[in-house]
Write a protein that holds these residues in place. Structure first.
Motif, PDB file in Angstrom:
ATOM      1  N   SER A  81     -22.681  36.805  15.450  1.00  0.00           N
ATOM      2  CA  SER A  81     -21.513  36.842  16.342  1.00  0.00           C
ATOM      3  C   SER A  81     -21.877  36.287  17.721  1.00  0.00           C
TER       4      SER A  81
ATOM      5  N   GLN B 180     -19.873  32.756  19.610  1.00  0.00           N
ATOM      6  CA  GLN B 180     -19.129  32.704  20.876  1.00  0.00           C
ATOM      7  C   GLN B 180     -19.703  31.567  21.745  1.00  0.00           C
ATOM      8  N   ASP B 181     -18.909  31.173  22.726  1.00  0.00           N
ATOM      9  CA  ASP B 181     -19.341  30.021  23.533  1.00  0.00           C
ATOM     10  C   ASP B 181     -19.505  30.372  25.011  1.00  0.00           C
ATOM     11  N   THR B 182     -19.390  31.639  25.346  1.00  0.00           N
ATOM     12  CA  THR B 182     -19.483  32.017  26.761  1.00  0.00           C
ATOM     13  C   THR B 182     -20.935  32.147  27.199  1.00  0.00           C
TER      14      THR B 182
END
Ligand SMILES: [Zn+2]
Length: 448
Positions: A123, A127-129
């Motif tokens: 997970s 995500q790309d943050t």
């Protein structure tokens, strides 16, 4: 009321302009493209990215971009893959992989790898943050009591959680059924008994055959750890399609005709992991340690390992092994690379797939060492264009992800690394990283 209408209008205007239809979220213009497929470099190319994917590759400049990067004089390669990774501190290691342009990793088990730990890593990678590579992984190790990796590496090896200890072939079907409930790329099978005493028998052939048979029944593949030609042949006899190390394999094309015949019949893919050899020698080469320290990316405390007597002694012992192997007093890294790369080139030319992997561990560092791995291949005589393909397209194929990853082609996920220097001149230039992009977004690199 009038104020409210005004406010609504303003908001609408802001929303409309910010939503103004850009054809592309990002354009990299006028760049030299090395697309990862092995195709020759293309100059003056513009790449358009929309919703995280490559939606235009053009020889003319592209209009209509929300953001753009001038690629003039720069070189664009696909995001790199490290196909042999272990980490017990992924929140620390993932930004390091990204810092060095490694946008996908393949985790092949480890003593932290419970189902929950794997799920967290996946997970995080989705995500790309926060900077994190896309995560692929195997099942937990399938091995036997008292064998590698349990006897070789201390850690939280818990039967049924981080490892599966086989003691009867009748267990195997249920274990395969259990692990294939999770999104694994395949089953990690350790055929090696382990390099140290107490000496035990290797995993019997019947167990290896059964794991491969059940893997096929449950529509997955086996990723075998072998440490020499004998174990490789055992894997081939079972029909295993992936080998996670080249380390320890030494093909003599005159002598090993039976083994070669089996390799060409099964056509397995191999992961390189040359860095294991270099990693173990690190304490003997202060200049390597100095280069690594200068990166300012790894914890200072780690470097003390290079001076610890037990690691120095082990490095000496490894060097002794190489001196005996080459029958000469002074062995260079290039010698160690050359005899292995020679085999890899010959097998590659006959259609056997190789993907790059490092086996992160002792002086095999997240991200950084994949560049060292590439340098070892070049030192051994491989062409930079082929090395890049091994670290991108071949790796994606091995993960069965070549439809979305591994090259800069239309429709694929926009994972890419912009370089200030040409990696085809010298593979070391993959370290001249200007920008790392994952799913079309510029990634935050580690500040120094
Ligand atoms: Zn490993």
């Amino acid at each position: 009321m009038r104020y409210l209408i005004y406010l609504v209008l303003v908001c609408c205007f802001v929303a409309c302009t910010s939503n103004q239809q850009h054809r592309f979220d990002l354009v990299i213009s006028n760049v030299n493209l090395i697309d990862g497929t092995g195709k020759p470099i293309q100059s003056n190319v513009s790449i358009g990215i929309k919703d995280g994917r490559v939606t235009a590759i053009d020889s003319v400049s592209i209009e209509g971009a929300k953001n753009s990067i001038d690629g003039t004089g720069k070189f664009l390669i696909p995001g790199l893959f490290d196909c042999h990774v272990h980490t017990s501190e992924f929140e620390k290691d993932f930004p390091r992989f990204m810092h060095y342009g490694v946008t996908s990793i393949f985790i092949t088990g480890g003593s932290s790898c419970t189902n929950e730990y794997y799920a967290s890593m996946r997970s995080y990678g989705n995500q790309d943050t926060l900077p994190a590579p896309i995560v692929f992984h195997t099942s937990q190790h399938f091995t036997m009591e008292g064998r590698h990796p349990l006897k070789t590496y201390q850690g939280n090896w818990e039967d049924g959680k981080t490892v599966f200890l086989l003691n009867d072939t009748l267990q195997i079907e249920n274990l395969v059924k259990e692990v294939t409930q999770y999104p694994i790329i395949g089953i990690k099978l350790t055929i090696e008994d382990g390099p140290h005493p107490p000496w035990v028998e290797r995993m019997p052939q019947a167990f290896i055959n059964k794991v491969q048979k059940e893997a096929m029944n449950y529509d997955t593949e086996v990723f075998a750890h072998v440490s020499d030609n004998v174990e490789l042949e055992m894997a081939m006899d079972a029909g295993i399609q992936n080998i996670v190390h080249w380390t320890g394999i030494d093909i003599d094309f005159q002598r090993d005709t039976v083994l070669l015949e089996k390799i060409y019949q099964v056509r397995p893919s191999f992961i390189t992991t040359f860095m294991i050899d270099k990693g173990f020698l690190y304490p003997l080469f202060p200049e390597w340690v100095a280069d690594l320290r200068q990166e300012n990316v790894f914890d200072e405390a780690y470097f003390e390992n290079a001076n610890k007597p037990e690691f120095l002694a082990r490095a000496e012992q490894n060097m002794g092994f190489w001196r005996d192997y080459f029958q000469k007093d002074s062995v260079k890294l290039a010698d160690i690379a050359a005899f292995q790369v020679e085999d890899i080139i010959a097998l590659s030319e006959n259609g056997i797939r190789f993907a790059l992997g490092t086996d992160t561990g002792f002086f095999v560092m997240p991200g950084y060492s994949l560049h060292e791995e590439m340098q070892l291949l070049e030192m051994g005589g491989m062409e930079p264009l082929d090395i890049i393909k091994m670290g991108t397209y071949n790796a994606a194929e091995m993960m069965h992800a070549q439809d979305s990853l591994g090259s800069i082609e239309m429709g694929k996920i926009a994972n890419m690394v912009l370089l200030d220097k040409n990696p085809l001149d010298e593979i070391r230039n993959t370290m001249a990283i200007n920008t790392v992009i994952k799913r079309g977004k510029v990634q935050k690199r580690i500040e120094k």
